[in-house]
Scaffold this active site. Sequence first.
Site, PDB file in Angstrom:
ATOM      1  N   ASN A  52     -16.597 -21.191  28.081  1.00  0.00           N
ATOM      2  CA  ASN A  52     -16.260 -19.993  27.309  1.00  0.00           C
ATOM      3  C   ASN A  52     -14.880 -19.469  27.688  1.00  0.00           C
ATOM      4  OD1 ASN A  52     -18.747 -20.060  26.066  1.00  0.00           O
ATOM      5  ND2 ASN A  52     -19.637 -18.396  27.254  1.00  0.00           N
ATOM      6  N   ARG A 375     -19.883 -25.597  10.232  1.00  0.00           N
ATOM      7  CA  ARG A 375     -19.794 -26.522  11.372  1.00  0.00           C
ATOM      8  C   ARG A 375     -20.827 -27.621  11.155  1.00  0.00           C
ATOM      9  NH1 ARG A 375     -16.475 -24.186  15.129  1.00  0.00           N
ATOM     10  NH2 ARG A 375     -16.482 -21.906  15.254  1.00  0.00           N
ATOM     11  N   ARG A 405     -12.767 -23.364  13.616  1.00  0.00           N
ATOM     12  CA  ARG A 405     -12.040 -23.682  14.844  1.00  0.00           C
ATOM     13  C   ARG A 405     -12.786 -24.681  15.723  1.00  0.00           C
ATOM     14  NH1 ARG A 405     -11.071 -18.671  17.013  1.00  0.00           N
ATOM     15  NH2 ARG A 405      -9.054 -18.496  16.002  1.00  0.00           N
ATOM     16  N   HIS A 435     -17.830 -18.699   5.550  1.00  0.00           N
ATOM     17  CA  HIS A 435     -18.717 -18.695   6.718  1.00  0.00           C
ATOM     18  C   HIS A 435     -20.177 -18.570   6.299  1.00  0.00           C
ATOM     19  CE1 HIS A 435     -20.118 -16.847  10.690  1.00  0.00           C
ATOM     20  NE2 HIS A 435     -19.505 -17.957  11.063  1.00  0.00           N
ATOM     21  N   TYR A 468     -29.206 -22.366  19.467  1.00  0.00           N
ATOM     22  CA  TYR A 468     -28.867 -21.048  18.941  1.00  0.00           C
ATOM     23  C   TYR A 468     -30.114 -20.419  18.329  1.00  0.00           C
ATOM     24  CZ  TYR A 468     -23.822 -22.235  19.067  1.00  0.00           C
ATOM     25  OH  TYR A 468     -22.558 -22.585  19.445  1.00  0.00           O
ATOM     26  N   ARG A 564     -24.552  -9.212  21.069  1.00  0.00           N
ATOM     27  CA  ARG A 564     -24.470 -10.248  22.096  1.00  0.00           C
ATOM     28  C   ARG A 564     -23.181 -10.196  22.908  1.00  0.00           C
ATOM     29  NH1 ARG A 564     -23.679 -15.751  19.628  1.00  0.00           N
ATOM     30  NH2 ARG A 564     -21.482 -15.384  20.102  1.00  0.00           N
ATOM     31  N   HIS A 592     -27.895 -15.582  18.032  1.00  0.00           N
ATOM     32  CA  HIS A 592     -26.932 -15.842  16.964  1.00  0.00           C
ATOM     33  C   HIS A 592     -27.310 -15.194  15.632  1.00  0.00           C
ATOM     34  CE1 HIS A 592     -24.482 -18.563  14.266  1.00  0.00           C
ATOM     35  NE2 HIS A 592     -23.607 -18.291  15.212  1.00  0.00           N
TER      36      HIS A 592
END
Length: 685
Positions: A52, A375, A405, A435, A468, A564, A592
């Site tokens: 991270n 993704r 990304r 998204h 997730y 979170r 998530h």
Amino acid sequence: MENLSVPAVDTTKYFNRDLSWLSFNRRVLEESLDPQLPLVEKIKFIAIHASNLDEFYRVRVSHLETLSKMGEFNEEENSSYHDILAAVRKEASHQTSYLRSILATTVIPGLEENNIVLYQDHREVHEEHLEFIYEYFNTQVASYLQPIWLTSDTTPFLEDRQLYLVWQVLQKNKPERLILLNLPTQHLPRFISLPKIGEKHYVIYLDDIVRLGGEKFLENYTVKGCYSVKLNRDAELNLDEYSGTIADQMKIRLAQRAFGAPSRFQYDAGMPKELVTQCVELFQIEREELTPTGRYQQMSDFFSFPIPANSMPSLAKWKPLKHQELASYKHYFKALNEKDFLLHFPYQSYDHVLIFFNQAVLDPYVTEIMATFYRVASDSHIVNALISASKNGKKVRAFVEVKARFDEANNLLWAEKMEKAGIEISYSLPDIKVHAKTALITRVKDGKTKTYGFYGTGNFNERTAGIYSDIGLLTANPVMNEELKDVFLYLYTGKQPAPFNHLLVSQFNIIERFKELIHNEIRIAKSGGEGKIIIKLNNLEDSEMIDALYEASNAGVKIDLIVRSICRLRPGVPGLSENITLTRVIGRYLEHSRVFIFNNEGDPKIFLGSSDWMERNLRSRVEVVFPVYDEACKAEIFSFINLQLAPYRKSSLIDQHLKSIPFEPETLCGDDAQEAFYQLMVKKK
């Protein structure tokens, strides 16, 4: 437990977004100190924290450096970006040091208690291991090494996240020389298991194998010192300067990502000051980017630490559960004709999503499939299903976001495969990321057309669906699905949709609808009713939405937030947010899902979706937030949220000074909110 430094927070209305994220990453690191957590899991949390932080430097610190150099000032936080960057670097550096302290005091001794020795210095290696090490170096390592003799006339390029050793060597009657040597971790494991000695397992860093083997090659020199270094570079991709399609632009820019400006230079804290100065000059590093660490860099490599089989305990795995009612139907379309279904991942099996797509491929009445991909998994069963559907003569449309990304290359690869299979591919919109996590299947039988939608809070990605915590909705609701079809047509053709009455879609109505829902609770509270809002997000950053929550708090609306990571809202401040509580949930899964609940005078309006409350989500992306209408599904959401808000040992409150406050031991109703929800799902089987 060491008290990690908490950045100074003033009395402004908002926390700094990067310091609030660092507080989350600090909490991740603290999991490695949980006495009830098996050592194997502690090692994972150390690797997660390091990974991270690496990404944080590559993205956020690079961005802050740019703003600082431009002399920008953050009006909302009444602080210059120069000062913000300094505070961020200080806290990040402290966390890096603390991680190494945990390794030294908790992990390494814990491994030794389980008869696993990780060498901490090549000079400590037992004689019995040297033959193996030299053979491994000569047969596996040497061919990948690319030594560079450093001089004042050379400017060697350090690759992003590549590990190096800087050697100081001396030869008789000659001045000191420097050698830069790469560690080939892209080809070889970072940790190598060595032959057992007695009952003990031994592991060595690749770094130390290179140190030992390298000294043999340098036997005509005196090795004065050998120090590890690593550079992080700016990973942001700017497409503005390129022409051509989005996909073509991305391919060009991906090749140049490795050449981004430096953002952090990590080096062995034992490196002499004179050598540090030489590195600054040779590698063109700014002093502020220097981060002294330890003998070894890149602790994220502990993800692959070799634990001998059956050598130590680990957490019992939670087997993903079947959704018994949905699984009882032979055909999912028949099930959806009767009711809506919620799926909770990874508590429930992601196979249900795969079955949904596979049945669409095989069903002769399905005419069209549409889906968005943000993704894509590296071996995506869903995409393979769409390819099969296209080959079976069905019309398949896919929108692939190639600006996701660190997933850009993989998304481009799958998009090209789909295009070759005849799937109609649409790519990223200019300046906007898509998204949304949605799919729509059209089925025509006996002259009647019916649509079936999947709406999710997480990506169509089988790998992340296992780690997730997300929620998906399967529905044949015609009015919702008709609006979803309009979203797809907008993405594929640019056709402007009719006003949305059910879905909340960024670029169109999401901000206005959320504010209407908040203001409705304000109206209720002011008229003497119970105004109440519960919101669960990954990130809460947008000041307009925060201000709306502050207004609601001051009107007497009770607001429970579950956030979170990034949260700029300051909870519990008298006269500002005294009716707002902020909870953080940590567990084996990454939280998530996004959940929005508005009490609405006892007739709750519940929404799920892909959108956090960040400026980028609300203003620079296409997101889909969707209502939950089915009463049984609503009850499921409340069961989940009530556990998230309950006092569990692994959960904590965040106070107005950005401090994590654990629940009082006498109030605890258990250890882990995630485990409690899993057990609840088990009972429902």
